[in-house]
Scaffold this motif. Sequence first.
Motif, PDB file in Angstrom:
ATOM      1  N   ASP A   1       0.198   4.050  -1.432  1.00  0.00           N
ATOM      2  CA  ASP A   1      -0.469   4.754  -0.604  1.00  0.00           C
ATOM      3  C   ASP A   1      -0.678   3.862   0.683  1.00  0.00           C
ATOM      4  O   ASP A   1      -0.185   4.349   1.884  1.00  0.00           O
ATOM      5  CB  ASP A   1      -1.803   5.245  -0.725  1.00  0.00           C
ATOM      6  CG  ASP A   1      -1.861   6.155  -1.821  1.00  0.00           C
ATOM      7  OD1 ASP A   1      -0.738   6.899  -2.324  1.00  0.00           O
ATOM      8  OD2 ASP A   1      -2.785   6.474  -2.681  1.00  0.00           O
ATOM      9  N   GLU A   2      -1.015   2.674   0.463  1.00  0.00           N
ATOM     10  CA  GLU A   2      -0.882   1.581   1.710  1.00  0.00           C
ATOM     11  C   GLU A   2       0.287   1.665   2.303  1.00  0.00           C
ATOM     12  O   GLU A   2       0.546   1.682   3.427  1.00  0.00           O
ATOM     13  CB  GLU A   2      -1.442   0.299   1.246  1.00  0.00           C
ATOM     14  CG  GLU A   2      -2.780   0.148   0.984  1.00  0.00           C
ATOM     15  CD  GLU A   2      -3.236  -1.241   0.527  1.00  0.00           C
ATOM     16  OE1 GLU A   2      -4.138  -1.589  -0.007  1.00  0.00           O
ATOM     17  OE2 GLU A   2      -2.089  -2.234   0.377  1.00  0.00           O
ATOM     18  N   LEU A   3       1.302   1.533   1.549  1.00  0.00           N
ATOM     19  CA  LEU A   3       2.726   1.126   1.950  1.00  0.00           C
ATOM     20  C   LEU A   3       3.183   2.527   2.796  1.00  0.00           C
ATOM     21  O   LEU A   3       3.675   2.348   3.903  1.00  0.00           O
ATOM     22  CB  LEU A   3       3.687   1.205   0.802  1.00  0.00           C
ATOM     23  CG  LEU A   3       5.145   0.691   1.156  1.00  0.00           C
ATOM     24  CD1 LEU A   3       5.238  -0.525   2.166  1.00  0.00           C
ATOM     25  CD2 LEU A   3       5.913   0.667   0.129  1.00  0.00           C
ATOM     26  N   ARG A   4       2.841   3.671   2.285  1.00  0.00           N
ATOM     27  CA  ARG A   4       3.261   4.850   3.069  1.00  0.00           C
ATOM     28  C   ARG A   4       2.646   4.926   4.461  1.00  0.00           C
ATOM     29  O   ARG A   4       3.114   5.420   5.482  1.00  0.00           O
ATOM     30  CB  ARG A   4       3.017   6.195   2.368  1.00  0.00           C
ATOM     31  CG  ARG A   4       3.411   7.323   3.175  1.00  0.00           C
ATOM     32  CD  ARG A   4       3.184   8.687   2.147  1.00  0.00           C
ATOM     33  NE  ARG A   4       3.546   9.772   3.086  1.00  0.00           N
ATOM     34  CZ  ARG A   4       4.817  10.095   3.491  1.00  0.00           C
ATOM     35  NH1 ARG A   4       5.862   9.736   2.605  1.00  0.00           N
ATOM     36  NH2 ARG A   4       4.955  11.253   4.447  1.00  0.00           N
TER      37      ARG A   4
ATOM     38  N   LEU B   1       7.996  10.832  -5.513  1.00  0.00           N
ATOM     39  CA  LEU B   1       7.121  12.068  -5.234  1.00  0.00           C
ATOM     40  C   LEU B   1       5.965  11.446  -3.988  1.00  0.00           C
ATOM     41  O   LEU B   1       5.693  12.292  -3.194  1.00  0.00           O
ATOM     42  CB  LEU B   1       6.308  12.580  -6.551  1.00  0.00           C
ATOM     43  CG  LEU B   1       7.112  13.583  -7.077  1.00  0.00           C
ATOM     44  CD1 LEU B   1       6.389  14.062  -8.600  1.00  0.00           C
ATOM     45  CD2 LEU B   1       7.157  14.891  -6.088  1.00  0.00           C
ATOM     46  N   ALA B   2       5.404  10.401  -4.452  1.00  0.00           N
ATOM     47  CA  ALA B   2       4.136  10.122  -3.449  1.00  0.00           C
ATOM     48  C   ALA B   2       4.703   9.472  -2.117  1.00  0.00           C
ATOM     49  O   ALA B   2       4.181   9.789  -1.264  1.00  0.00           O
ATOM     50  CB  ALA B   2       3.502   8.806  -4.049  1.00  0.00           C
ATOM     51  N   LEU B   3       6.148   8.904  -2.151  1.00  0.00           N
ATOM     52  CA  LEU B   3       6.248   8.192  -0.884  1.00  0.00           C
ATOM     53  C   LEU B   3       7.318   8.942   0.167  1.00  0.00           C
ATOM     54  O   LEU B   3       7.122   8.700   1.380  1.00  0.00           O
ATOM     55  CB  LEU B   3       6.842   6.909  -1.255  1.00  0.00           C
ATOM     56  CG  LEU B   3       6.179   5.631  -1.049  1.00  0.00           C
ATOM     57  CD1 LEU B   3       6.622   4.056  -1.868  1.00  0.00           C
ATOM     58  CD2 LEU B   3       5.646   5.273   0.213  1.00  0.00           C
TER      59      LEU B   3
ATOM     60  N   GLU C   1      12.589   8.589   9.139  1.00  0.00           N
ATOM     61  CA  GLU C   1      12.675   9.230   7.675  1.00  0.00           C
ATOM     62  C   GLU C   1      12.251   8.159   6.416  1.00  0.00           C
ATOM     63  O   GLU C   1      12.601   6.958   6.798  1.00  0.00           O
ATOM     64  CB  GLU C   1      13.966   9.816   7.495  1.00  0.00           C
ATOM     65  CG  GLU C   1      13.596  11.091   6.450  1.00  0.00           C
ATOM     66  CD  GLU C   1      15.100  12.094   6.421  1.00  0.00           C
ATOM     67  OE1 GLU C   1      15.041  12.940   5.829  1.00  0.00           O
ATOM     68  OE2 GLU C   1      15.781  11.565   6.761  1.00  0.00           O
ATOM     69  N   ILE C   2      11.510   8.579   5.651  1.00  0.00           N
ATOM     70  CA  ILE C   2      11.370   7.672   4.360  1.00  0.00           C
ATOM     71  C   ILE C   2      12.416   8.176   3.343  1.00  0.00           C
ATOM     72  O   ILE C   2      11.933   9.506   2.738  1.00  0.00           O
ATOM     73  CB  ILE C   2       9.831   7.555   3.966  1.00  0.00           C
ATOM     74  CG1 ILE C   2       9.223   7.041   4.931  1.00  0.00           C
ATOM     75  CG2 ILE C   2       9.934   6.674   2.628  1.00  0.00           C
ATOM     76  CD1 ILE C   2       7.681   6.910   4.683  1.00  0.00           C
ATOM     77  N   ILE C   3      13.443   7.566   2.662  1.00  0.00           N
ATOM     78  CA  ILE C   3      14.307   8.106   1.705  1.00  0.00           C
ATOM     79  C   ILE C   3      14.119   7.132   0.665  1.00  0.00           C
ATOM     80  O   ILE C   3      13.640   5.882   0.386  1.00  0.00           O
ATOM     81  CB  ILE C   3      15.845   7.793   2.248  1.00  0.00           C
ATOM     82  CG1 ILE C   3      15.871   8.587   3.575  1.00  0.00           C
ATOM     83  CG2 ILE C   3      16.839   8.166   1.004  1.00  0.00           C
ATOM     84  CD1 ILE C   3      16.269  10.057   3.337  1.00  0.00           C
TER      85      ILE C   3
END
Lengths: 237, 545
Positions: A177-180, A201-203, A31-33
């Motif tokens: 975006d790259e990081l996600r 919101l984005a990540l 998960e990304i928190i």
Amino acid sequence: MYIEIKDLDFKYQNAKEHTIKGFCLSVHQGEIISILGSSGCGKSTILRLIAGLEVPSSGSIVINGKVMANHNRFEKPENRGIGMVFQDYALFPHMTVADNIKFGLRKMSRNEKLNRLNDLLELVGLSGYEKRFPYELSGGQQQRVALARALAPNPSLIMFDEPFSNLDANIQQKIRDELRDILKRTGITSIFVTHDQKDALALADRVVSMREGCVTKVGKPEEVINTNFNDVRFISN
Amino acid sequence: MWIRNIKWQFNSWAILTFVFVLLILLPNLSVFAQLFTEPNENWYHIKEYLLKSYVINSLTLVFFTALFTILIGVSLAWFVSAFEFPLKNFFKWGMVLPLSIPPYIGAYTYHGILNYTGVIQSELRNSFDISVEQKYFDIMTMPGAIFIFTMFLFPYVYIITKSFLEKQAASLVENARLLGSNSFEIFYRVIIPISRTAIIGGVSLVILEVLNDYGVVKYFGIQTFSTAIFQAWFGMGDHGSAVRLAGILMSIVIVILVLEKLFRGRRKYSFSTSKVRPIQKLKLTGIKGFGMSAYFFIVFSFAFLIPLAQLALWAFMTYDIIFTEEFYQLVWNSVFVALIAAILIVVAALIIGNYTRLSNGRIAKAASKVTILGYSMPGAVIAIGVITIFIGLDRKLFPVYEAIGLQPTLILSLSISMLIFAYVIRFLAIGYNSIESGFDKVGQSFTEASRTLGMSVTQSFFKVDLKMIKGAVAGGFILVFVDILKELPLTLILQPFNFYTLATKAFQYASDEMIQEASIPSLFIIMISGLSIFLFHKILEKEPS
């Protein structure tokens, strides 16, 4: 649950009040928190507690079944296997990009290290930069080196402290975006701290909103950010 | 839970720090404890007839030296930061150079210049046939000693005040100028009050140096605490009274340290503002500019140029009889002890510094305070404390000596280890300050990054921290090395039999009225300290902070 944090309390040595009060959080694997809050709400302290850089006054942290901290145990940061990307990246200025990334690789042969290094450079898109020193890189490149360095030892969790605050506004979105993309590709569990709801919101898969050391809301980004309007106005400033 | 916390705090860094702190405290405490024991008969004699004059002489020296160093140091600092005048850039760092001449060297150099056979009187006699009243040319008096201390110690006040004024004062001075104050008023009504904390910082260094001194007062025959301690120990063989005198001197120093804290209040040397803006300098031209340069030149001459020229002249006269095997032995001795002590100090400072920075608790803070204790203590006090400890240790070790087939005599206390141990205690603070500021500049995040990458505290220290503070380590090492090279009182008391350093040999020559022979070792010391001061200030100027 992959990560289980329960009733965490923490007080800095010279502070009068607790910085963290009864913090609880459960995280699924992969998960990304995002921990969202204004400066001084204690969100960075949460990362430092999880990493083992601070000692909680009470509460427990368990990651993948291993007790990291509770009332009679405290695992040192070097034994936790948690990666961290610092706000100022903290790249070692006296080492090249390659040496920085290889820093955490141990018990590996030279060849294995080299392979790992090349994989990571490719992952963060910095192949060919291994001989450079950190000061010879742009802010975005430095951040990617810091990411590669944190990922190198295969941590069970990676954490980011305000990952975009040191970057120019015009490249923030691209980097985000790259990081996600990288995080999803590696499938690693990650927690990042931000004061900017756009990042969250984005990540994030899930957002934890914090205020004065307490969790105020947890949920999907849309839920937390839209429903809690007061918080958002406060934060977006 | 507290078991968990203790485990977390308790590592080899903590233990070593604790050991070092104990080693520093031990000699000091042993001196202090003596104050509460029953005094011997001789002590009553000292107390009755001598103590008063020790106190009066020491305090007179301290008071007037403090006064004059403030006047000279602050005025120079103010002129350099507020005015533009011919040769300013030269004098700006030239005024630091007198620090490279230890006061005891200054003392016998000036005596050599002024005495009956000195250059001034012989010139007057031979060329003009004038014989002068000797008392007007006698520098070996209380005012003479104050003159010597002032000339060679004022740079402490100058340096600290100057850096304060350069960083802090611009807006205040500009406001005062706008309100119509002239430079003189600004100096008394603005500069002195706002630089109070800096001045006190500088002048307390001066005071500690005056109390530490043994060379000047001994050479001039002025009875102070330092000379009294020496005399009681060596002259009368009355160790109890020597330790007791050291204890009293130690109490005086502690009072001074407490007073400094009180006077400085809660403020530190600087209130940090991010905008550092230098004062707009007033350009002085014509007679005013010339007058200003003349003032700087006069101070520079008395505090550096004249003594240096005299020493150079003597050196020229004596070099062929001085440069012998014995002299090289002397240089080697000095370098050897200074090198070993400086290495030990840097290692200890790194360990204590790293521990206090990482643990950040109350005990750690106290540990860093203790390192400063040694530097505040006069050399004679530390020497007495260290001897007491070492003799005690030797006695304890008698059975061990016998067991390994040695004569049960004093072994440790007759060896060079005692001297080196005392150096470490006295100069640890110098190395520590440098290393601590290095750590401060680097911050913690590199260490933390290293630890999240799987390195322990110790691994991180060697792989990351140490490499990042190389400069501070080198700086600290140089400062300590030079300070030890110049050191006199500790070395005089603690040097093993037939072991001399440049400093003690120079002092011995001078005491034996062989002033010219003292010149070459003295010049050596001055040259090395001058070089390091120069390098250090160049490095400091380059660094942005």
